[in-house]
Motif scaffolding. Structure first.
Motif, short mmCIF file in Angstrom:
data_model
loop_
_atom_site.label_atom_id
_atom_site.label_comp_id
_atom_site.label_asym_id
_atom_site.label_seq_id
_atom_site.Cartn_x
_atom_site.Cartn_y
_atom_site.Cartn_z
N ASN A 24 21.96 -6.28 26.63
CA ASN A 24 21.51 -5.19 25.77
C ASN A 24 22.60 -4.15 25.58
O ASN A 24 22.72 -3.54 24.52
CB ASN A 24 20.26 -4.54 26.36
N GLU A 25 23.38 -3.94 26.62
CA GLU A 25 24.43 -2.92 26.57
C GLU A 25 25.81 -3.50 26.30
O GLU A 25 26.77 -2.77 26.07
CB GLU A 25 24.44 -2.13 27.88
N GLY A 26 25.94 -4.83 26.36
CA GLY A 26 27.24 -5.45 26.11
C GLY A 26 28.25 -5.17 27.20
O GLY A 26 29.45 -5.05 26.95
N VAL A 27 27.76 -5.10 28.45
CA VAL A 27 28.61 -4.76 29.59
C VAL A 27 28.34 -5.74 30.71
O VAL A 27 27.20 -6.18 30.91
CB VAL A 27 28.31 -3.32 30.08
N PHE A 28 29.39 -6.11 31.45
CA PHE A 28 29.18 -6.89 32.67
C PHE A 28 30.04 -6.35 33.80
O PHE A 28 31.12 -5.81 33.58
CB PHE A 28 29.43 -8.38 32.44
N VAL A 39 30.64 -8.29 40.32
CA VAL A 39 30.04 -7.85 41.59
C VAL A 39 30.78 -8.43 42.77
O VAL A 39 31.00 -7.76 43.79
CB VAL A 39 28.55 -8.28 41.64
N ALA A 40 31.16 -9.71 42.66
CA ALA A 40 31.83 -10.39 43.77
C ALA A 40 32.71 -11.49 43.21
O ALA A 40 32.50 -11.99 42.10
CB ALA A 40 30.81 -10.97 44.74
N ARG A 41 33.69 -11.87 43.99
CA ARG A 41 34.56 -12.99 43.65
C ARG A 41 34.95 -13.72 44.93
O ARG A 41 34.82 -13.19 46.03
CB ARG A 41 35.82 -12.51 42.94
N MET A 42 35.42 -14.93 44.75
CA MET A 42 35.93 -15.65 45.89
C MET A 42 37.31 -15.11 46.28
O MET A 42 38.04 -14.55 45.45
CB MET A 42 36.03 -17.15 45.57
N GLU A 86 39.01 -2.66 42.76
CA GLU A 86 39.78 -3.23 41.67
C GLU A 86 39.00 -3.11 40.37
O GLU A 86 37.83 -2.68 40.38
CB GLU A 86 40.09 -4.70 41.96
N PRO A 87 39.57 -3.47 39.22
CA PRO A 87 38.80 -3.45 37.97
C PRO A 87 37.52 -4.26 38.12
O PRO A 87 37.55 -5.41 38.58
CB PRO A 87 39.75 -4.10 36.95
N SER A 88 36.39 -3.67 37.73
CA SER A 88 35.12 -4.34 38.02
C SER A 88 34.14 -4.31 36.85
O SER A 88 33.23 -5.15 36.80
CB SER A 88 34.45 -3.68 39.24
N THR A 89 34.28 -3.38 35.94
CA THR A 89 33.32 -3.26 34.84
C THR A 89 34.04 -3.46 33.52
O THR A 89 35.10 -2.86 33.27
CB THR A 89 32.64 -1.88 34.86
N PHE A 90 33.45 -4.33 32.67
CA PHE A 90 34.11 -4.71 31.42
C PHE A 90 33.09 -4.79 30.29
O PHE A 90 31.91 -5.05 30.51
CB PHE A 90 34.78 -6.09 31.58
N SER A 91 33.59 -4.57 29.09
CA SER A 91 32.75 -4.82 27.92
C SER A 91 32.76 -6.32 27.63
O SER A 91 33.62 -7.05 28.11
CB SER A 91 33.28 -4.04 26.70
N PHE A 92 31.81 -6.76 26.80
CA PHE A 92 31.72 -8.19 26.50
C PHE A 92 32.97 -8.73 25.81
O PHE A 92 33.26 -9.92 25.88
CB PHE A 92 30.49 -8.47 25.63
N ASP A 93 33.70 -7.87 25.11
CA ASP A 93 34.92 -8.35 24.45
C ASP A 93 36.15 -8.18 25.33
O ASP A 93 37.28 -8.28 24.86
CB ASP A 93 35.12 -7.66 23.10
N GLY A 94 35.94 -7.94 26.66
CA GLY A 94 37.03 -8.00 27.62
C GLY A 94 37.72 -6.69 27.93
O GLY A 94 38.68 -6.68 28.72
N ARG A 95 37.29 -5.57 27.37
CA ARG A 95 37.94 -4.29 27.66
C ARG A 95 37.51 -3.78 29.03
O ARG A 95 36.34 -3.80 29.38
CB ARG A 95 37.59 -3.25 26.60
N GLU A 96 38.47 -3.30 29.81
CA GLU A 96 38.17 -2.74 31.13
C GLU A 96 37.51 -1.37 30.96
O GLU A 96 38.02 -0.51 30.25
CB GLU A 96 39.44 -2.61 31.96
N LEU A 97 36.38 -1.19 31.63
CA LEU A 97 35.63 0.07 31.53
C LEU A 97 35.68 0.89 32.80
O LEU A 97 35.30 2.06 32.79
CB LEU A 97 34.17 -0.22 31.17
N GLY A 98 36.12 0.29 33.90
CA GLY A 98 36.19 1.06 35.13
C GLY A 98 36.48 0.20 36.34
O GLY A 98 36.32 -1.02 36.33
N LYS A 99 36.92 0.87 37.42
CA LYS A 99 37.19 0.18 38.69
C LYS A 99 36.02 0.43 39.64
O LYS A 99 35.23 1.35 39.46
CB LYS A 99 38.49 0.68 39.31
N GLY A 100 35.93 -0.43 40.65
CA GLY A 100 34.87 -0.28 41.63
C GLY A 100 35.08 -1.22 42.79
O GLY A 100 36.09 -1.93 42.89
#
Length: 749
Positions: free
Chosen positions: A513-517, A520-523, A635-649
């Motif tokens: 709905n917001e176009g954001v992901f 949360v975690a990575r290997m 590290e960078p953690s929040t992104f828009s659906f088109d790949g733009r970095e929105l914030g670190k966390g």
């Protein structure tokens, strides 16, 4: 009177003549017609309730009724009887043909009836079966818009085609020996039934025969080791498993274990290749695997061929070299004979592949029998998504539906990219008459598909939208389920990450709905020594993990015998320490590769997924002795659906280095190989489950590792999750997720 509107798969499957026969048998007046978007309109002057009840109960086998609406209706004219009238309504998807269907039992009965005029005729079909998409080059789906138009109907076929009471009424693929396509055998000169009979004899004698079918050429031979070994040299596929076509279900049961779900898939109208657990060892057919791909005959040709064969099973694999598209003109492979026909295949269509994983049917390759079935996604506008680099498919957005293409394959291969991918893109745009406002591509800047997206967008005056690979995996499940927000486990080999690194083992919080992901975690990242070289040679990945966590390669003493010429652990150590041509990756696929090298089951990947498949084959359940080790990174953690970095966390990190070191020590001390394999796979699932438990959201799973039976079962024991059912969880399903990404970008109005 009543107007009954029926929506579903009700066009191209004999639904209108069925309605005509049903209404006539009930003495009703009125009409039936196609009105658009997979919808049929019926008007009757009698009991609508009884009519609908019988319609649902007696419908044609290939028809699917999704929705029925009944309303009172006052026509402007009186009806003297019941008729099928000319179609009307909006253009577009209303005339989209069904997929290619397996030959039906009624046609087979005719084929083997000596008194029938279609006796032993390999192109026998009716409205319940036969070619659809493979022969269609333009809409609407009428005979003149298919390659069958090259074969004018004889008087007998024309009479059937024009008779609403006949099951071949308006069957576009109708043919018979007098007017239809024919088989011939090169270079032997035999034609018709004799061509098929001679091909069977060559096969029984150990020959290799190319066979032209619905969607392209297969290469066929016996399953005997010597013959298959010769085939492997011809096809340059040293280890890749081959599919096996068996005479009937009884023969299938002699080769493999078959559950109820698997039996249903084998016998379905799709007739896919079904991945089954081996009962009989087929050393050369599926080397070092505990599974084999089995399919039943799906055309009249196959049934006739087996009627002449002594053998109960044939290797039946696509007639192309690795990475290249399936042959539809003439195979480039040298073989003993070519059994070919004179019907042009307009659309390449590989055999579909399915596997039952943890009690769920999962599609591995979506092609014949599935395409061009549309998937409702609730996204407005028109667009085309170009998919991933490997296992490629494209998808078109029109009328709120995504229409995924057939399987295309490896677009890094020049022939596949130029001869198949580009043509498929052009075909689907023209076929569905779309004017894309958006061309959607993978975020990776160097894929052939990415550069082509820019070229196509310029030509179509469209806008390019990039979607991160693992986000598209997640969205493909969400599109199928109509979910707007979920926590996703995306597990595969590699994809270009939104932060510029390589991803492949991710937990993403996706809000469509917001176009954001949010990542949360990575290997834990693995240094891939030599980049793609590590993918080809899994021992490099194992070295990287062990050296990272011990500062030494001492535990790998003895593994040096598996190194390639001019390669050594000393050179790998220097490369690791100096970061020379090293690509860090958080990858579940490379994790599986490292297990394969540790357990000495695969040291060189000769086909996609080989190390993981061989690990799955040796794994067997044991006792889990590890607890999840989960760290954290800012590290960078929040992104828009088109790949733009929105914030670190803070991103949680699934750590496995110490577990690998301990597992290697245990294996070298003599612990059971199968238990070590299962424990490492189970550990990975356990770590992912630990992270997603924190969310009160649907959990979705996608990516190639989702096909791993042990991983999926271990995950299901800890959390409830949804996974792909309509498209593959692997990269072949990426294009659906790319289409669904448009829902949230606020670019379609």
């Amino acid at each position: 009177m009543y107007r009954i509107t029926v929506t579903g798969r009700v066009q191209g499957v004999g639904f209108r003549p069925f309605i005509y026969r049903l209404a006539t048998s009930m003495g009703l007046r009125g009409y039936v017609k196609n009105v658009g978007d997979g919808t049929v309109e019926i008007v009757v002057d009698g009991s609508a309730e009884r009519f609908v009840e019988r319609m649902r109960r007696e419908k044609p086998p290939m028809a699917v009724i999704e929705r029925v609406v009944v309303e009172e209706f006052r026509p402007a004219e009186e009806f003297s009887g019941f008729s099928i009238i000319e179609s009307g309504g909006k253009s577009g998807l209303f005339s989209l043909p069904p997929p290619d269907f397996a030959v039906c039992e009624r046609c087979l009965k005719e084929v083997f009836d000596p008194a029938n005029r279609r006796h032993l005729y390999p192109f026998t079909t009716c409205t319940d079966c036969g070619q659809r998409f493979s022969v269609s080059f333009r809409l609407p789906f009428d005979r003149e818009n298919t390659t069958m138009s090259a074969f004018p109907l004889c008087e007998d076929c024309r009479r059937e085609y024009d008779d609403p009471g006949d099951r071949r009424y308006y069957a576009q693929s109708i043919a018979c020996p007098n007017c239809g396509p024919r088989y011939s055998l090169h270079p032997h000169g035999a034609e018709g039934v004799e061509a098929i009979r001679l091909a069977a004899r060559i096969l029984d004698e150990g020959g290799i025969v190319a066979v032209k079918g619905i969607g392209g050429y297969h290469i066929a031979c016996l399953t005997d080791d010597g013959v298959v070994e010769r085939l492997r040299k011809l096809l340059k596929r040293p280890q890749q498993p081959f599919a096996v076509m068996v005479r009937d279900l009884g023969a299938a049961g002699r080769y493999a274990h078959i559950g109820d779900l698997e039996r249903a898939e084998l016998e379905s109208y799709v007739r896919p290749i079904v991945v089954l657990r081996k009962k009989k060892e087929l050393h050369q057919v599926a080397p070092h695997l505990d599974t084999v791909g089995i399919m039943l005959p799906y055309t009249a040709l196959h049934a006739i061929l087996f009627s002449f064969l002594e053998a109960d099973a044939l290797v039946m694999t696509s007639a192309n070299l690795p990475g290249e598209p399936m042959a539809i003109e003439w195979p480039d492979i040298e073989c003993d004979a070519v059994l070919h026909h004179n019907l042009r295949i307009h659309n390449r269509v590989d055999d579909s592949v399915v596997k039952v994983v943890n009690g769920r049917r999962m599609i591995i390759r979506r092609s014949r029998g599935f395409v061009p079935t549309p998937i409702p996604v609730g996204v407005e506008g028109e667009a085309i998504a170009l998919g991933a680099e490997l296992y490629n498919s494209v998808a078109v957005l029109k009328d709120g539906k995504a229409i995924p293409s057939q399987y295309i394959g490896n677009t890094s291969n020049f022939r596949t990219f130029s001869e198949f991918f580009k043509r498929a893109v052009d075909f689907w745009i023209e076929y569905l008459d779309v004017k894309p406002e958006y061309v959607v591509r993978d975020l990776h800047p160097l894929y052939n598909t990415s550069s082509y997206a820019d070229e196509l967008a310029g030509k179509m005056d469209a806008e390019v939208v990039s979607v991160q690979h693992h986000l598209a995996h997640a969205l493909s499940v969400m599109a199928e389920r109509g979910i707007d927000e979920a926590v996703a486990i995306a597990v595969d080999g590699a994809g270009f990450g939104a932060d510029g690194t390589i991803w492949g083992g991710e937990v993403l919080h996706v809000n469509a709905n917001e176009g954001v992901f949010e990542r949360v975690a990575r290997m834990e990242r693995i240094k891939l020594l030599g980049g793609d070289l590590s993918t080809a040679y899994p021992l490099r990945t194992l070295f990287s993990i062990i050296y990272e966590h011990t500062g030494s390669w001492e535990l790998l003493e003895g593994y040096s015998k598996y190194l390639r010429e001019n390669e050594s652990f000393e050179l790998m150590e220097m490369q690791f320490r100096r970061n020379l041509n090293v690509a860090p990756a958080s990858s579940a696929g490379r994790y599986m590769d490292a297990i394969s090298a540790m357990l000495e089951v695969c040291f060189e990947r000769t086909y996609e997924g080989e190390p993981a498949m061989k690990v799955e084959s040796v794994a067997r359940r044991g006792e889990q002795i590890y607890e999840p080790e989960i760290g954290e990174s800012f590290e960078p953690s929040t992104f828009s659906f088109d790949g733009r970095e929105l914030g670190k966390g803070h991103v949680r990190v699934l750590e496995f280095g110490s577990v690998f070191v301990d597992s290697l020590e245990r294996y070298r001390a003599g612990e059971d190989r199968g238990v070590v394999a299962w424990r490492l796979i189970d550990y990975l699932a356990m770590c992912f489950a630990e992270v997603v438990r924190d969310f009160d959201l649907p959990v979705v799973l996608s990516g190639g590792v989702a096909f791993n039976t042990h991983f999926s079962r271990s995950l299901a024991e800890r959390v409830d999750y949804l996974t792909n059912e309509l498209v593959p969880a692997g990269d072949n399903g990426i294009s659906l997720g790319q289409i669904y990404a448009l829902k949230s970008l606020e670019v379609l109005g």
